[in-house]
Every structure is written in C-alpha cells, then in structure tokens.
Design an enzyme around this catalytic site. Sequence first.
Site, PDB file in Angstrom:
ATOM      1  N   GLU A  75       3.964  -8.314  16.410  1.00  0.00           N
ATOM      2  CA  GLU A  75       3.228  -8.751  17.607  1.00  0.00           C
ATOM      3  C   GLU A  75       3.514 -10.238  17.870  1.00  0.00           C
ATOM      4  OE1 GLU A  75      -1.376  -8.403  19.240  1.00  0.00           O
ATOM      5  OE2 GLU A  75      -0.909  -8.046  17.136  1.00  0.00           O
ATOM      6  N   ARG A 116       0.823  -1.222   0.000  1.00  0.00           N
ATOM      7  CA  ARG A 116       0.000   0.000   0.000  1.00  0.00           C
ATOM      8  C   ARG A 116       0.849   1.261   0.000  1.00  0.00           C
ATOM      9  NH1 ARG A 116      -3.275  -2.962   3.664  1.00  0.00           N
ATOM     10  NH2 ARG A 116      -2.165  -1.909   5.333  1.00  0.00           N
TER      11      ARG A 116
END
Lengths: 174, 174
Positions: B99, B62
């Site tokens: 994460e 993106r």
Amino acid sequence: MIAEIDLKKCIRDIADFPKPGILFKDITTLLKDGKAFAQTVDALAQKYKNEKIDKVLAIEARGFIFGAAVAYKLGAGFIPVRKKGKLPAKTTSVTYSLEYGTDTLQMHEDAIKSGENILIVDDLLATGGTANAVAGLVKKMGGKIAGIAFLIELVDLKGIEKLKEYPVYSLIKC
Amino acid sequence: MIAEIDLKKCIRDIADFPKPGILFKDITTLLKDGKAFAQTVDALAQKYKNEKIDKVLAIEARGFIFGAAVAYKLGAGFIPVRKKGKLPAKTTSVTYSLEYGTDTLQMHEDAIKSGENILIVDDLLATGGTANAVAGLVKKMGGKIAGIAFLIELVDLKGIEKLKEYPVYSLIKC
C-alpha cells in the site's frame, strides 16, 4: 525397519553468516527433504508423546517451523512467541541480554492457562539466553515446563548450563 | 463422525491493529486450541493429498506455522520464504508493491528443482500482492504451482483477482 536418515548430514554449514567468523547451521537443506523433515518432527514428538503436552510454544521465526509440526503431531495447541509489536492482543514481555545489547520477546497474556503442560521448541540451542528467557515467561504465566527441545545443540557454547532447571533434549549435537 | 469445530469462531477480531481503522484477524486463538489447529491442518492437507506435492512453500512468519504442519502431514519438503537478509545461502529475490512502498522476499536458489510440484501456504489472503509475488518466484525457479492455500480470505479485498492464473483455496472466507 526403515533406514533412518543421518539428520546431521542434512544440515549445511555456511561460513561467515550473518557476520565474519560465524559458521551458520543452515537447516533449509533438511527442511526441503520431506523424509528428513518428517523424521525430525517424529523424533521430537516421540520424546514427549506420553507427557500430556497441552501446548507447544515456539519462537519466531525458524522455531515456528518445528514447533507447529510437533504441536500438530502431538494434538497440542500452538503458542507463537514473537518479536515486540507483532502480536495484536494484550501481551506479556521478557527482555534479555544478547552478546551486544538486548532483545524483547512477547506472548499473549491469555496464551497459557495456569497449570498447563508446555513444551518449548526451537531450532538451535546456542548460548541458551533466548530459551531461558522464554521459559521464565512460561513460568510467570503459571505454565509447567514439560521440556525444552532443540533440533541442534551447539555443545561448545554450553547453553545447557543456563537451562539446568529444565529437562532439555537436543536431536543433533554439533 | 466427530463434530467439527466452526473455525471461523476461533478467529478473534482485534480493532485498530496494527494501525487505526484496521480490523486484524488474530489467529492465535485458533492456534492455541489443539483440536482447532489439527482440524485446520487436516483440512488444508486433505485438499492436496492426491496432488503429489513435492514441497510446501510458506512465507515468514505466520505462514510457517500452517505451512510446516501441512508439509509434515503431506510428507512433503518445506521451503521458507523470508525477508531480505535472513537466508544464509545464495538467494533469489522478488520486490513487490505494498500500500505504501515496497517489500522484498527471498528464497534459496536451490530450494526448488525444475518441474517440482509446489503448494504455497499462507495464513491470510488480503490484496494478494505477496502471494502473487511469491508464485512468480516459484515459476522463475521452474516449479509448478499445484495450489495456493490460505487459512483466511478477506473477500472484500478481492485478492483472488491477482491470483487468477493459479488454483486458490481458502478454508475460511470473511
């Protein structure tokens, strides 16, 4: 008149990538040259400036680079066509054949309104399978294909034959 | 004076994507609106127009959309930072924590010349881990970081704290 850069010379050939026997056209040497990149985007946009393009559609990931800049230059919207599972809202998909196996591309169902004038932009025309599949998606959603534009066309692979029903433009033929 | 579009209203929230509990910021609704996309690119480029940016660097996929259009507007070169194995020539890599697990990003070794002024562009500032890793790569290659620009900053995630040593700009704060 400003001297034009020979864009073909800005593309670097890399042997045996991504696998042995393939001569890869590396566009990063063109991209990192601000003047060559601007000339590329201007030349692609110039071709379509009178075509009232509503949206430019480009294919993940290298296609995004040229497609987004051309969309900006034309004042058009931009539609990303992505690999399966990357787009968050409701999608429409197309699955098409590759040399070995198949691939699936998706776009959002609400990306195109019926009757909109769509320009498809990608970096490379090889066998034409991807562009043909994406053009089919555009038609399925009611879009009109104003053109399919490539930075590079690998002429020997005859991808143009798969795209006979569309106006195709390539900036560099190799 | 032309009325400005409220860009924040052009972003669509999608619940539970890519996994339950995540509220995803969908930028495709902004992209498909030609006026909103142009306003976004103009606003990002305007911020850096006096900074003599040599190259805009953006992160797959993106980030390419905004980074390429901003590079074009600034007349700068463009550097794609990609996932492992996608770039064809000799690369330099950075591996950083997510994460769960780690991720690796690469850029070409010859992408940046020592002393060049680099603008990093990405769509979203979340925890700041990716941008910080990429900024480290730029410094390793001798580039000067003129700025890190995001379309959206998720303020609650405090990613800005990981990027304290850099000038950071976000167009939309959520």
